[in-house]
Enzyme design. Structure first.
Site, short mmCIF file in Angstrom:
data_model
loop_
_atom_site.label_atom_id
_atom_site.label_comp_id
_atom_site.label_asym_id
_atom_site.label_seq_id
_atom_site.Cartn_x
_atom_site.Cartn_y
_atom_site.Cartn_z
CG HIS A 84 -47.48 4.80 15.28
ND1 HIS A 84 -47.34 5.57 14.18
CD2 HIS A 84 -47.69 5.44 16.24
CE1 HIS A 84 -47.73 6.65 14.40
NE2 HIS A 84 -48.16 6.82 15.92
N GLY B 76 -5.93 0.97 4.43
CA GLY B 76 -7.38 0.44 4.22
C GLY B 76 -8.06 0.93 3.02
N GLY B 77 -7.24 1.89 2.08
CA GLY B 77 -7.81 2.23 0.92
C GLY B 77 -8.68 3.84 1.14
CD GLU C 293 -2.47 1.73 0.15
OE1 GLU C 293 -3.33 0.85 -0.23
OE2 GLU C 293 -2.51 2.89 -0.19
CB CYS D 178 -13.81 3.08 1.94
SG CYS D 178 -15.14 3.31 3.10
#
Ligand SMILES: Cc1cc2nc3c(=O)[nH]c(=O)nc-3n(C[C@H](O)[C@H](O)[C@H](O)COP(=O)(O)OP(=O)(O)OC[C@H]3O[C@@H](n4cnc5c(N)ncnc54)[C@H](O)[C@@H]3O)c2cc1C
Length: 467
Positions: free
Chosen positions: A447, A42-43, A37, A45
């Site tokens: 609801h 982690g790139g 890398e 993103c």
């Protein structure tokens, strides 16, 4: 982390979404795996894309809440946006994410080498290390996951103006006085709205005749209206021709709009006109790896490249440009390595534009159904009809579902409204499970929640034509 050996069973180029999960999975199975890398552990993103942008967008939403707080009975005398603090919150998050990634590398036993790599032969990579040295690594199998980067269009003066891409925009320590956003795709729109909410004057320049142009006309109009209501100038049908000046100081953009020349003066430019693959200059030709005419790595539906034992994953392989798709590419390669036949064809590609409110879609919209000649029944309901939105004062938007005419199958859903991504996800799960729309219509939902909107939406599906 062990990176001492030179030969690995798996060498993975890039640590982005698909790559890292593949590395961790294979290493946890006892395989010798290394990831190379060059910058972002982690790139994109977690570092410069999805998560930091959503972090900053959320700060902008908080600013908007404060601006509108009187409506909620909360009166503030004064507020200001502290961009260094916005940036610091984002940086803290990114740092935390990087630490999680490093822990995963350690736990799985996958090696991580920081350096920039290029092929020097089949399955052989040369890595330029931070200390200036190089190292050659050979893998029995190689996976390429180098991603993409922002295109800077070839426009006279643009490159010289030193424009921002998303990377610099997410690192701003001040609010631009007047920001020009080139490109009305999802990156441009998300950042345009965030900057507006921080206090910038913002002009979006879009060459198409509408924003979010792949969506149905009513959706495009609703997004356009949102931007207008927030005070963002949107110039559609606008072709930029030339830039003068320096972004961060003062710039002048020349353009033609509906055939007439015009110009706009501003202080900053953000370029968000698309992405191009990181496949140049990395020796792919030396490794027998072919490219498509647009420069993406040529892969088959199993994500195999034209070179034996070499796969490509994520955006560089031409997969749709989303983190969840890169993650699915990981599953495809993992399964194929295990001897299965997992293909990319025919998979669902859900997506969400993280404007506020969000725009999310999975499956067909009307435009696509018509283009493919697929008949459908349409159900549409305003978000204001979902009572939860009234408690939140977030009534803007609508839900739209397409239902098959021969069965009760859901063909697609578009949601433009608060938490659209989550609402769409619930319908997607029903679609995957093969549930008819009637199941969502008849289920007892709490609801007041946003999913309760399904009752109204799916009750309005026209009955099947009797034969
Ligand atoms: C601003 C922005 C917001 C986004 N928001 C979303 C969102 O909300 N949701 C979503 O699903 N998607 C989003 N995306 C898209 C998403 O980020 C990408 O689809 C995803 O990160 C692609 O992963 P990848 O593994 O293909 O590439 P990347 O994550 O980019 O990984 C490639 C890695 O390879 C490294 N690399 C490249 N060349 C080399 C080399 N020669 N040597 C060593 N390393 C190299 C790079 O440094 C990089 O870390 C966004 C993108 C941007 C730009």
């Amino acid at each position: 982390m062990d990176t001492t050996g030179s030969d690995y069973e798996f060498v993975i180029l890039g640590s982005g979404e698909g790559s890292k999960y593949l590395a961790w999975t294979l290493a946890a199975e006892g395989k010798r795996v290394v990831v190379i890398e060059r910058k972002y552990i982690g790139g994109s993103c977690p570092n410069i894309a999805c998560l930091p942008s959503k972090n900053v967008i959320h700060s902008a939403k908080v600013a908007q809440h404060v601006r509108e707080s009187e409506e909620f009975g909360v009166v503030t005398d004064y507020f200001h946006v502290d961009m260094p603090a916005v940036r610091e919150r984002k940086r803290r998050m990114v740092q935390g994410l990087v630490e999680i990634h490093l822990a995963n590398f350690k736990k799985s036993g996958a090696g991580l080498i920081m350096g920039s790599a290029k092929f020097v032969g089949p399955k052989k990579l040369e890595v330029s290390l931070p200390d200036g040295k190089t190292r050659v690594i050979h893998g029995d199998k190689v996976i390429i996951g180098t991603g993409t980067h922002a295109i800077i269009p070839d426009l006279p003066g643009l490159r010289e103006s030193n424009p921002m891409t998303h990377i610099e925009a997410l690192e701003l320590d001040h609010v631009p006085e007047h920001l020009l956003v080139l490109g009305g795709g999802y990156i441009g729109l998300e950042l345009a709205q965030a900057m507006r909410r921080f206090g910038s004057r913002v002009t979006v320049i879009e060459r198409n005749d509408r924003l979010a142009s792949r969506e149905d006309e009513d959706v495009c109009e609703a997004v356009h209206q949102l931007f207008e209501d927030e005070g963002i100038a949107v110039l559609t049908n606008a072709e930029s021709t030339r830039v003068e000046g320096t972004s961060g100081q003062s710039v002048k953009l020349y353009l033609t709009r509906n055939g007439s020349p015009a110009s706009i003066e501003a202080t900053d430019i953000l370029v968000a006109t698309g992405r191009t693959p990181n496949t140049e200059g990395i020796g792919l030709d030396l490794a027998g790896i072919e490219l498509t005419p647009t420069g993406y790595i040529k892969v088959n539906e199993r994500l195999e490249t034209t070179a034996p034992d070499v796969w490509a994953i994520g955006e560089c392989a031409g997969s749709p440009q989303f983190t969840h798709i890169a993650f699915d590419d990981f599953r495809v390669i993992r399964d194929n390595l295990a001897g299965e036949n997992h293909v990319t064809t025919g998979r669902q590609v859900p997506y969400c534009l993280f404007t506020d409110p969000e725009l999310a879609r999975v499956g067909l919209n009307e435009k696509e159904a018509k283009a493919k000649g697929i008949p459908y029944r349409l159900a549409k309901m305003p978000m204001a009809g979902v009572l939860r939105t009234r408690t939140l004062s977030e009534t803007r938007g609508f839900l739209k579902a397409l239902i098959d005419t021969e069965s009760d199958r859901i063909l697609g859903i578009t949601v433009f409204g608060v938490s659209a991504g989550e609402i769409m996800g619930a319908v997607q799960i029903a679609m995957v499970a093969g549930m008819p729309y009637t199941a969502l219509r008849n289920v007892i939902l709490t609801h007041p929640t946003l999913l309760e909107g399904f009752l109204g939406l799916f009750s309005s599906v026209p009955p099947r034509a009797s034969k």
